[in-house]
Write an enzyme that holds these catalytic residues in place. Structure first.
Site, PDB file in Angstrom:
ATOM      1  N   TRP A  14       0.801  -1.218   0.000  1.00 40.55           N
ATOM      2  CA  TRP A  14       0.000   0.000   0.000  1.00 40.55           C
ATOM      3  C   TRP A  14       0.835   1.271   0.000  1.00 40.55           C
ATOM      4  CZ3 TRP A  14      -4.521  -0.074  -1.897  1.00 40.55           C
ATOM      5  CH2 TRP A  14      -5.276  -1.254  -1.839  1.00 40.55           C
ATOM      6  N   GLU A  15       2.012   1.209   0.535  1.00 44.77           N
ATOM      7  CA  GLU A  15       2.863   2.403   0.530  1.00 44.77           C
ATOM      8  C   GLU A  15       3.629   2.528  -0.782  1.00 44.77           C
ATOM      9  OE1 GLU A  15       2.675   4.697   2.669  1.00 44.77           O
ATOM     10  OE2 GLU A  15       1.707   3.700   4.337  1.00 44.77           O
TER      11      GLU A  15
END
Length: 145
Positions: A14-15
């Site tokens: 997600w990052e």
């Protein structure tokens, strides 16, 4: 307890990894795997650049800070998946006393899942699809036995 591979994979997914600083949706200068600061506490600045190896090192060196927040705030026994989900959430948000309170009260899946999926899903006053998806994935991991 330390973050397992599922938690690490969730955070990194997600990052993503950016080697040149950029402004995230919250308007903060960010680099690597969603880092807004370095190990010494200095903030990421416009124009900062790092290597992939430095991004991995930064991630590894800062992960224990977020694990420590979860360990300090959670007062009840939790599973590895629950720990990983909470560390992912804390990495992204800094942690939520309300979420930790729900966990400590054993509030039940309905309340905890609802909280995961409806809070910390906005930036700049707008609901972001990516945050909605991330929170659902964190909730799903939290409730995976």
């Amino acid at each position: 307890m330390t973050t397992g591979q599922k938690g690490i994979a969730l955070i990194k997914k997600w990052e993503s990894c950016k080697l040149t600083s950029y402004k995230c949706s919250a308007g903060k200068w960010t680099i690597g795997f969603g880092n807004t600061f370095y190990e010494d506490g200095s903030k990421v600045k416009e124009g900062d650049k790092i290597t992939q190896a430095r991004a991995e090192s930064l991630f590894t060196n800062l992960l224990p800070k977020f694990e420590a927040i979860v360990k300090k705030k959670v007062k009840v026994p939790i599973t590895q998946n629950q720990f990983d989900a909470l560390v992912s959430h804390t990495w992204n948000t800094g942690g939520s006393d309300t979420l930790f309170e729900l966990v400590n009260r054993n509030a039940g899946e309905k309340y905890i899942r609802d909280w995961f999926e409806t809070k910390y899903i906005t930036a700049g006053g707008k609901i972001l699809k990516g945050l909605v998806s991330r929170r659902k994935e964190e909730a799903n991991l939290y409730f995976t036995i």
